[in-house]
Design an enzyme around this catalytic site. Structure first.
Site, PDB file in Angstrom:
ATOM      1  N   CYS A 227     -13.994 -12.611  -5.358  1.00  0.00           N
ATOM      2  CA  CYS A 227     -12.850 -13.230  -6.050  1.00  0.00           C
ATOM      3  C   CYS A 227     -12.252 -12.251  -7.193  1.00  0.00           C
ATOM      4  CB  CYS A 227     -13.170 -14.649  -6.718  1.00  0.00           C
ATOM      5  SG  CYS A 227     -13.528 -15.960  -5.581  1.00  0.00           S
ATOM      6  N   CYS A 253     -23.411 -15.386  -3.794  1.00  0.00           N
ATOM      7  CA  CYS A 253     -22.434 -16.679  -4.129  1.00  0.00           C
ATOM      8  C   CYS A 253     -23.251 -17.828  -3.446  1.00  0.00           C
ATOM      9  CB  CYS A 253     -21.222 -16.340  -3.293  1.00  0.00           C
ATOM     10  SG  CYS A 253     -21.284 -16.254  -1.531  1.00  0.00           S
TER      11      CYS A 253
END
Length: 257
Positions: A227, A253
């Site tokens: 991101c 993640c």
């Protein structure tokens, strides 16, 4: 969307996901059993196998539909899937926080390759998440943000599939150093990683040799791209994933842990 309030007042507890599906649906028992048998029989022989051999194996043996997950950091898996698993779907996880360049690569992939590109999205938009949990959740509680915007959406969208292909490479860091080429995930689905033996040099060579769609940030100091809010460029010689969640006590993640 109605969300229960936490004891902190008007904000919701980030440990509690928004209403809606968050997990992968159950596999039929026969598929689960066959997947377990396949891993028991073939995991060792595929451990260091070339990518084309692993994907040819997947095309022959996976007892159901196959998804090829794409981060769009590079398009190697899309190219390999077009060659070796043409019936597989391509699955892109759009967190809502991607670099614009990542989204542009996804659009280019959809135009270039004939497979269906499935885009998985979180339950909440960025604005809805900010309203429910407060702005900047990715800074305050990155694990919760990744759970709601990555782990749970991917889990839900894997429901139709008996197996999924990942871009894991052992060279990406110590947490991945012994990643298998073939394993079972927690739901009993086959998890297939044809690039486990590849280095960044191997990846770059394949991209150049086959004139693949290139993510422009990979030539600007971003060897690993997540991101936009949580990814920084890295210096030469640094761990390729050093720019992921920079300044946070976090290296994964949750998709592969």
């Amino acid at each position: 969307m109605q969300l229960s309030l936490s004891r902190r007042g008007h904000l919701n507890d980030p440990a509690v996901s928004p209403a809606g599906p968050t997990a992968t649906g159950d596999l039929p028992g026969a598929v689960r059993e066959e997947n377990a048998r396949l891993v028991e029989k073939h995991a060792d022989e595929l451990y260091d196998a070339p990518a084309d051999v692993i994907l040819a194996w997947a095309r022959e043996h996976v007892p159901g539909r196959l998804a090829v997950t794409l981060s769009m950091e590079n398009t190697v898996l899309a190219e390999l899937a077009a060659r070796h698993t043409p019936d597989a779907d391509l699955l892109f996880l759009d967190t809502g926080y991607h670099f614009e360049e990542t989204l542009a690569v996804a659009r280019d992939v959809d135009r270039r390759y004939p497979q269906t590109l499935v885009t998985a999205t979180p339950t909440l938009t960025r604005a809805e998440q900010d309203a429910a949990y407060g702005p900047g959740l990715y800074r305050r509680d990155p694990a919760a943000c990744c759970r709601m915007r990555k782990v749970e959406p991917l889990a839900v969208h894997l429901t139709p599939y008996a197996g999924w292909v990942t871009g894991l490479r052992r060279a990406d860091g110590p947490t991945r150093a012994h990643a298998p080429a073939l394993s079972l995930d927690a739901t009993g689905r086959l998890k297939i990683s044809p690039l486990v033996t590849w280095s960044l040099v191997d990846t770059e060579a394949f991209i150049a040799d086959h004139d693949l769609i290139r993510h422009p940030l990979t030539t600007q100091g971003y060897p690993s791209i997540g991101c936009a809010t949580c990814t920084l460029p890295v210096a030469d010689g640094e761990d390729p994933r050093a720019g992921r969640w920079a300044g946070q006590n976090k290296t994964e993640c949750g998709l592969h842990s």
